[in-house]
Design an enzyme around this catalytic site. Structure first.
Site, mmCIF file in Angstrom:
data_model
loop_
_atom_site.group_PDB
_atom_site.id
_atom_site.type_symbol
_atom_site.label_atom_id
_atom_site.label_comp_id
_atom_site.label_asym_id
_atom_site.label_seq_id
_atom_site.Cartn_x
_atom_site.Cartn_y
_atom_site.Cartn_z
ATOM 1 N N GLY A 58 -61.177 34.140 10.398
ATOM 2 C CA GLY A 58 -60.711 34.727 9.141
ATOM 3 C C GLY A 58 -61.425 36.024 8.830
ATOM 4 O O GLY A 58 -61.741 36.310 7.667
ATOM 5 N N ALA A 59 -61.641 36.849 9.846
ATOM 6 C CA ALA A 59 -62.489 38.032 9.699
ATOM 7 C C ALA A 59 -61.762 39.247 9.148
ATOM 8 O O ALA A 59 -62.384 40.292 8.952
ATOM 9 C CB ALA A 59 -63.104 38.387 11.060
ATOM 10 N N ASN A 60 -60.473 39.140 8.867
ATOM 11 C CA ASN A 60 -59.727 40.322 8.458
ATOM 12 C C ASN A 60 -59.797 40.598 6.962
ATOM 13 O O ASN A 60 -59.395 41.665 6.502
ATOM 14 C CB ASN A 60 -58.252 40.212 8.877
ATOM 15 C CG ASN A 60 -57.575 38.992 8.295
ATOM 16 O OD1 ASN A 60 -57.622 37.932 8.911
ATOM 17 N ND2 ASN A 60 -56.973 39.104 7.121
ATOM 18 N N GLY A 62 -61.716 39.213 2.824
ATOM 19 C CA GLY A 62 -62.592 38.345 2.058
ATOM 20 C C GLY A 62 -63.977 38.188 2.645
ATOM 21 O O GLY A 62 -64.592 39.133 3.142
ATOM 22 N N GLY A 95 -64.919 36.661 5.308
ATOM 23 C CA GLY A 95 -64.981 36.887 6.750
ATOM 24 C C GLY A 95 -65.160 38.352 7.080
ATOM 25 O O GLY A 95 -65.928 38.710 7.983
ATOM 26 N N TYR A 145 -57.439 20.207 -1.061
ATOM 27 C CA TYR A 145 -58.420 21.272 -0.812
ATOM 28 C C TYR A 145 -59.839 20.710 -0.902
ATOM 29 O O TYR A 145 -60.677 20.958 -0.035
ATOM 30 C CB TYR A 145 -58.237 22.410 -1.809
ATOM 31 C CG TYR A 145 -59.251 23.522 -1.610
ATOM 32 C CD1 TYR A 145 -59.205 24.344 -0.493
ATOM 33 C CD2 TYR A 145 -60.263 23.743 -2.547
ATOM 34 C CE1 TYR A 145 -60.129 25.355 -0.297
ATOM 35 C CE2 TYR A 145 -61.191 24.757 -2.369
ATOM 36 C CZ TYR A 145 -61.129 25.553 -1.242
ATOM 37 O OH TYR A 145 -62.066 26.549 -1.052
#
Length: 303
Positions: A21-23, A25, A27, A172
């Site tokens: 999820g590095a793209n 937030g 990440g 969640y």
């Protein structure tokens, strides 16, 4: 720890970090800092276009060209297996950061409830499949990002697919509790087998990110988005507990880091105590066994 900041992070030249999820937030913020400190950073992203934009930004802002985009869809075991099979060389840091929150009832490519499938099972499978690469590093760390929401979680073993009833926030909370149960059980097994690799957990407190983007309730999304923007701390501050767990000297396996302010909502990273249900070894072992059965992924030498 009270004065911990990005400046406290040591030089990371010669290390390789994989960040899911590095793209965007947390990440993205985590990847920016790791790259700025000299690490080779592999951006594990589902969306190629957004991943390319993140790669360009990180290279430009840090001057580190050793930042690489790799496609990974945590909602697909096929994608996870392909990602792990293509891993070249050791992994010093695995940051299990990607996640979805309070989405409508959907399933992954393999039929898992989406939040449990992405937030927990996807990272469980990725970690197990990258275990050989992690063992190649001299002192690797796996940092899994949980949430304060774990406090309201319980594992519904009788309905993990949410076929009987689906409540977005309940699912969640369950997935974020699973992140901690996985971390602590993983560490118990690593320690029992004398491994140098350690498993650590972190949470960002109340941080302004785009995690709510997967929700399909416009009114709720508008309210929550405004609430996060108004009261949430920045993504840069929210990433500090993860960065501390990943890079600070003296971190030990099985520890859990979060913000040190009131209610753990914001502030510099400190060692925090998880909710009691996260510390139940019987639940953790059962979750591990179920996760192995569902994903077909084993952890060689730790089962």
């Amino acid at each position: 720890m009270e004065n911990y900041s990005i400046e406290s992070i040591p030089d990371l030249s010669g290390t390789t970090a994989v960040v899911t999820g590095a793209n965007s937030g947390l990440g993205l913020q985590t990847s920016l800092v790791l790259a700025a400190k000299g690490a080779r950073v592999e951006l594990a992203c589902r969306d190629r276009q957004r991943g390319e934009a993140a790669q360009t930004r990180i290279r430009t802002e840090t001057g580190n060209s050793d930042v690489h985009l790799r496609q990974l869809d945590l909602a697909s075991l096929k994608s996870i297996r392909r990602f792990a099979a293509d891993q070249d060389g050791p992994v010093d840091l695995l940051i299990n950061n990607a996640g979805v929150m309070a989405t409508p009832h959907r399933t992954t490519a393999d039929g898992f409830e989406l939040q449990f499938g992405v937030n927990h099972l996807g990272h469980f499978a990725l970690t197990g499949l990258l275990l050989p690469a992690l063992r190649q590093a001299p002192a690797a760390r796996v940092v899994t990002v949980s949430s304060l929401a774990h406090r309201g979680g319980r594992i519904d073993f009788e309905d993990l697919a949410a076929q009987r009833r689906y409540r977005p926030w309940v699912r969640y909370n369950q997935s974020k509790l699973a992140n901690l149960l996985f971390t602590f059980e993983f560490q118990r097994r690593l320690q029992a087998h004398g491994e140098k690799l350690i498993a650590v957990a972190a949470h960002p407190g109340f941080t302004n990110t785009n995690l709510t983007s997967g929700m399909n309730h416009p009114a709720t999304l508008d309210i929550l988005g405004s609430f996060f923007r108004l009261l949430g701390q920045s993504g840069a501050l929210g990433a500090l507990p993860t960065l501390y767990a990943a890079t600070a000297p003296g971190v030990r396996g099985g520890e859990f880091y979060g913000p040190g302010g009131p209610g753990q909502l914001r502030g510099r990273p400190v060692l925090v105590t998880p909710a009691p249900q996260a510390l139940d070894p019987n639940t953790a072992r059962r979750l591990w066994d179920v996760s192995t059965e569902l994903t077909g992924v084993r952890f060689p030498g730790l089962d």
